[in-house]
Design a protein around this motif. Structure first.
Motif, PDB file in Angstrom:
ATOM      1  N   ARG A 165      72.575 -18.641 -24.985  1.00  0.00           N
ATOM      2  CA  ARG A 165      73.986 -19.041 -25.010  1.00  0.00           C
ATOM      3  C   ARG A 165      74.709 -18.496 -23.777  1.00  0.00           C
ATOM      4  O   ARG A 165      75.382 -19.225 -23.055  1.00  0.00           O
ATOM      5  N   ARG A 179      74.723 -27.842 -27.107  1.00  0.00           N
ATOM      6  CA  ARG A 179      73.761 -26.895 -27.677  1.00  0.00           C
ATOM      7  C   ARG A 179      73.734 -27.025 -29.188  1.00  0.00           C
ATOM      8  O   ARG A 179      74.719 -27.407 -29.806  1.00  0.00           O
ATOM      9  N   ILE A 226      69.978 -20.213 -30.090  1.00  0.00           N
ATOM     10  CA  ILE A 226      70.042 -21.565 -29.548  1.00  0.00           C
ATOM     11  C   ILE A 226      68.662 -22.218 -29.648  1.00  0.00           C
ATOM     12  O   ILE A 226      67.695 -21.744 -29.058  1.00  0.00           O
ATOM     13  N   SER A 236      69.559 -26.404 -25.758  1.00  0.00           N
ATOM     14  CA  SER A 236      70.801 -26.620 -25.013  1.00  0.00           C
ATOM     15  C   SER A 236      70.473 -27.407 -23.762  1.00  0.00           C
ATOM     16  O   SER A 236      69.356 -27.333 -23.239  1.00  0.00           O
TER      17      SER A 236
END
Length: 142
Positions: free
Chosen positions: A16, A32, A50, A53
């Motif tokens: 992130r 994402r 995540i 993304s």
């Protein structure tokens, strides 16, 4: 049909932050999805990780990334680099990208005149990703 080669970077709990940083460097649209959103892990410690993304810029750059699941090994390596090349030296393109990537990282080769006539530099950003930046010299521009 177009075939693309897109860098896909893996992180351990920092995808992130890394992708937010890359968006601040390159601009573009960042999408994402978390592990929880895609329901790919029952481990509550992974819900905010995540899963996927993707950053897409108006210039056609595409960068993808994800966090590595806890059950998979993660070894940051030096066996990859992301290469940025072209003939646009202005602050909104290659030289500007270089400045932003290298400002909080380690410059391993300063952005300078290369033996082949281009301007070239190498750095490792604050997330440990190696970057190569090559700005075509006048003889390589169309």
């Amino acid at each position: 049909m177009t075939t693309r080669l897109n860098p896909y970077l893996n992180f351990r709990d920092t995808a992130r932050d890394a992708m937010d940083f890359y968006q601040s460097v390159f601009g573009g649209e960042l999408t994402r999805s978390t592990f929880a959103e895609l329901q790919v892990s029952d481990d509550p410690t992974e819900h905010d990780k995540i899963m996927h993304s993707m950053l897409v810029t108006e210039q056609g750059l595409v960068l993808m990334a994800a966090d590595t699941p806890n059950v998979m090994p993660y070894t940051p390596g030096t066996n990859f680099a992301v290469s940025l090349s072209g003939d646009s030296e202005d602050e909104s393109a290659l030289r500007g990208y270089w400045e932003k990537l290298s400002s909080t990282g380690i410059v391993t080769a300063p952005l300078d005149q290369a033996p082949w006539g281009d301007t070239f530099g190498m750095c490792v950003d604050k997330f440990g990703v190696s970057w190569l930046v090559n700005i075509a010299g006048p003889q390589h521009q169309e």
